[in-house]
Design a protein around this motif. Structure first.
Motif, PDB file in Angstrom:
ATOM      1  N   LEU A 140       0.832  -1.205   0.000  1.00  0.00           N
ATOM      2  CA  LEU A 140       0.000   0.000   0.000  1.00  0.00           C
ATOM      3  C   LEU A 140       0.867   1.255   0.000  1.00  0.00           C
ATOM      4  CD1 LEU A 140      -2.797  -1.097   2.519  1.00  0.00           C
ATOM      5  CD2 LEU A 140      -3.007  -0.837   0.031  1.00  0.00           C
ATOM      6  N   HIS A 141       1.969   1.235   0.750  1.00  0.00           N
ATOM      7  CA  HIS A 141       2.903   2.368   0.726  1.00  0.00           C
ATOM      8  C   HIS A 141       3.544   2.502  -0.651  1.00  0.00           C
ATOM      9  CE1 HIS A 141       3.074   3.928   4.863  1.00  0.00           C
ATOM     10  NE2 HIS A 141       2.836   2.675   5.258  1.00  0.00           N
ATOM     11  N   LEU A 142       3.879   1.368  -1.259  1.00  0.00           N
ATOM     12  CA  LEU A 142       4.472   1.386  -2.591  1.00  0.00           C
ATOM     13  C   LEU A 142       3.465   1.909  -3.614  1.00  0.00           C
ATOM     14  CD1 LEU A 142       6.988   0.695  -4.245  1.00  0.00           C
ATOM     15  CD2 LEU A 142       6.135  -1.647  -4.458  1.00  0.00           C
ATOM     16  N   ARG A 143       2.211   1.511  -3.461  1.00  0.00           N
ATOM     17  CA  ARG A 143       1.142   2.019  -4.338  1.00  0.00           C
ATOM     18  C   ARG A 143       1.084   3.546  -4.304  1.00  0.00           C
ATOM     19  NH1 ARG A 143      -4.579   1.624  -1.729  1.00  0.00           N
ATOM     20  NH2 ARG A 143      -3.445   3.190  -0.494  1.00  0.00           N
ATOM     21  N   ASP A 144       1.108   4.102  -3.088  1.00  0.00           N
ATOM     22  CA  ASP A 144       1.022   5.557  -2.944  1.00  0.00           C
ATOM     23  C   ASP A 144       2.242   6.250  -3.537  1.00  0.00           C
ATOM     24  OD1 ASP A 144      -1.341   5.062  -1.659  1.00  0.00           O
ATOM     25  OD2 ASP A 144      -0.565   5.422   0.367  1.00  0.00           O
ATOM     26  N   VAL A 160      -1.625  -8.056  -7.172  1.00  0.00           N
ATOM     27  CA  VAL A 160      -1.109  -7.358  -8.352  1.00  0.00           C
ATOM     28  C   VAL A 160      -1.140  -5.861  -8.071  1.00  0.00           C
ATOM     29  CG1 VAL A 160      -1.349  -6.924 -10.817  1.00  0.00           C
ATOM     30  CG2 VAL A 160      -1.958  -9.165  -9.891  1.00  0.00           C
ATOM     31  N   LEU A 161       0.029  -5.234  -8.098  1.00  0.00           N
ATOM     32  CA  LEU A 161       0.138  -3.790  -7.939  1.00  0.00           C
ATOM     33  C   LEU A 161       0.478  -3.210  -9.308  1.00  0.00           C
ATOM     34  CD1 LEU A 161       0.208  -1.285  -6.104  1.00  0.00           C
ATOM     35  CD2 LEU A 161       2.626  -1.750  -5.700  1.00  0.00           C
ATOM     36  N   LEU A 201       2.921  -9.625  -7.678  1.00  0.00           N
ATOM     37  CA  LEU A 201       3.382  -9.122  -8.968  1.00  0.00           C
ATOM     38  C   LEU A 201       3.304  -7.599  -8.980  1.00  0.00           C
ATOM     39  CD1 LEU A 201       4.103  -9.365 -12.011  1.00  0.00           C
ATOM     40  CD2 LEU A 201       1.644  -9.608 -12.457  1.00  0.00           C
ATOM     41  N   LEU A 202       4.428  -6.958  -9.317  1.00  0.00           N
ATOM     42  CA  LEU A 202       4.470  -5.512  -9.505  1.00  0.00           C
ATOM     43  C   LEU A 202       4.630  -5.239 -10.996  1.00  0.00           C
ATOM     44  CD1 LEU A 202       6.990  -4.495  -6.661  1.00  0.00           C
ATOM     45  CD2 LEU A 202       4.557  -5.052  -6.478  1.00  0.00           C
ATOM     46  N   PHE A 239       7.825 -10.605  -7.699  1.00  0.00           N
ATOM     47  CA  PHE A 239       8.435 -10.430  -9.005  1.00  0.00           C
ATOM     48  C   PHE A 239       7.824  -9.209  -9.670  1.00  0.00           C
ATOM     49  CE2 PHE A 239       5.130 -13.589  -9.211  1.00  0.00           C
ATOM     50  CZ  PHE A 239       4.454 -13.414 -10.387  1.00  0.00           C
ATOM     51  N   LEU A 240       8.635  -8.555 -10.488  1.00  0.00           N
ATOM     52  CA  LEU A 240       8.178  -7.347 -11.154  1.00  0.00           C
ATOM     53  C   LEU A 240       8.457  -7.436 -12.646  1.00  0.00           C
ATOM     54  CD1 LEU A 240      10.663  -4.424 -10.511  1.00  0.00           C
ATOM     55  CD2 LEU A 240      11.018  -6.627  -9.470  1.00  0.00           C
TER      56      LEU A 240
END
Length: 404
Positions: A140-144, A160-161, A201-202, A239-240
């Motif tokens: 969630l922090h990475l999303r923001d 999935v982000l 998954l990013l 994984f991204l």
């Protein structure tokens, strides 16, 4: 010659120049094999207009800005805020925000601190739940940090982000879930996914952010090869991939999920990559190559020597930024393809191969063969003891990421 007669060829030249400059910039911006990019550039400048059109048909579509969502989103999209503290109950809380640092503009969590806190609980179920909640809060922090157009989608076994359209996100999550099942079947006896662990998954929109994220898991100042995706095994396995049409990222997802399924074995790099490439090809088909088999054979025979093969056995050659990168993946693929013909025997080998010696002892015990002699035979050389894995000669600085 009249003025109109002069303006016509001049206008044509200007239009050709503008078109070619635009297409050249598009080609340089994509992440591709250098040889392929050069061929597209040559085609643009040699064939007027037709070359630009042909190059355009080979370019991946540029991601479009997400359109406004019409109506409610499907279930699974998180709308909650990223909290600074993880609270399980009155007796167990973790000040997550104090254990996050910002690197290349993205939040990195001190996973060791999270695992230590979770490990202080006596109940295994609560420990697992605490770690899962820590991972989710980090996402969630990475999303923001990635921007308002990013969203976190969760299904039963997948997170999935991304900034993908809702329908594409749901399809991607479904593909990840089905790929987990297929990898278990294809790599029976070798692959393993934690029963309660979700595949994370990013999907990153642009190269700058992608490589900024990747560089957080490489030694400072280290070089890394271009890639379309990576498996990160550093506290929180995920994984991204770079954003593209779903069909374009499917092979990357299959490849990186294979690394995820094999992570518990701590395999030698060549064996890990060879299994990943062969599994990817089996699940999604072989991608067309710009290098013919004859050219590839000549490249192999010219490149490999005593020094280079030791880089291969210890894993360093997979991070080269020259042809050694491509040739390492190809040699690993061929080795695994040949050795895996007797799958039962190969599964025993993979389960016992040690990264510390490049799998040499397991190969002797199970196949009754020397890996150096095996590689020599494939590369049309006489057996040479200097080609056998020699850990004493290795100097490794392994990053926490597996490039594709």
């Amino acid at each position: 010659m009249t003025v109109p007669e002069l303006l016509l060829p001049l206008g044509t030249c200007v239009l050709l120049l503008v078109t070619n400059v635009y297409m050249a910039r598009r080609i340089r911006a994509i992440d591709e094999i250098p040889l392929r990019k050069n061929l597209l550039l040559v085609m643009v400048w040699i064939l007027p207009f037709m070359g630009a059109f042909m190059a355009w048909t080979h370019l991946p579509r540029q991601p479009r800005a997400p359109s406004a969502v019409a109506g409610p989103r499907p279930d699974g999209f998180s709308t909650e805020e990223a909290l600074g503290e993880l609270v399980l109950d009155e007796a167990h809380s973790f000040p997550l925000i104090t254990h996050i640092c910002i690197c290349n503009g993205l939040p990195l969590l001190d996973w060791r601190a999270l695992h230590t806190w979770a490990g202080s609980m006596n109940d295994a179920h609560r420990q697992r739940f605490a770690i899962e909640q820590g991972q989710r809060t980090w996402l969630l922090h990475l999303r923001d940090a990635l921007g308002p157009h990013f969203h976190l989608y969760e299904s039963e076994g997948t997170c999935v982000l991304s900034s993908l359209e809702d329908s594409v996100v749901v399809a991607t999550a479904a593909y990840v879930a089905s790929t987990r099942k297929r990898i278990r079947h294809v790599l029976a006896g070798v692959a393993h996914f934690e029963e309660h662990h979700k595949s994370i998954l990013l999907v990153i929109d642009d190269e700058e952010t992608y490589y900024g994220c990747v560089s957080n898991y490489y030694p400072e100042g280290g070089e890394f090869a271009l890639s379309g995706g990576m498996f990160i095994d550093a506290g929180c396995a995920h994984f991204l991939v770079k954003r593209a049409d779903l069909s374009a990222i499917e092979p990357v997802i299959a490849h990186e999920m294979t690394h995820n399924a094999l992570a518990h074995l701590k395999l030698p790099r060549w064996l890990d990559e060879g299994l990943a490439v062969n599994t990817e090809r089996r699940l999604t088909g072989a991608l067309p190559s710009l290098v013919t088999p004859q050219e590839l054979r000549r490249m192999h025979l010219k490149f490999w020597g005593e020094t280079e093969i030791q880089e291969f056995w210890c894993g360093q050659s997979f991070f080269r930024t020259d042809d050694g990168n491509l040739l390492s993946y190809e040699l690993a693929r061929i080795l695994v393809e040949q050795m895996g013909r007797d799958w039962e025997l190969f599964a025993r080998f993979a389960s016992n191969a040690k990264r510390a010696d490049g799998g040499a002892e397991a190969a002797r015990d199970i196949f009754g063969t020397d890996l150096g002699a095996y590689a020599c035979a494939l590369l049309e050389r006489e057996p040479d003891p200097r080609w056998s894995p020699n850990p004493a000669a290795w100097v490794t600085h392994e990053p926490e990421a597996s490039p594709t």
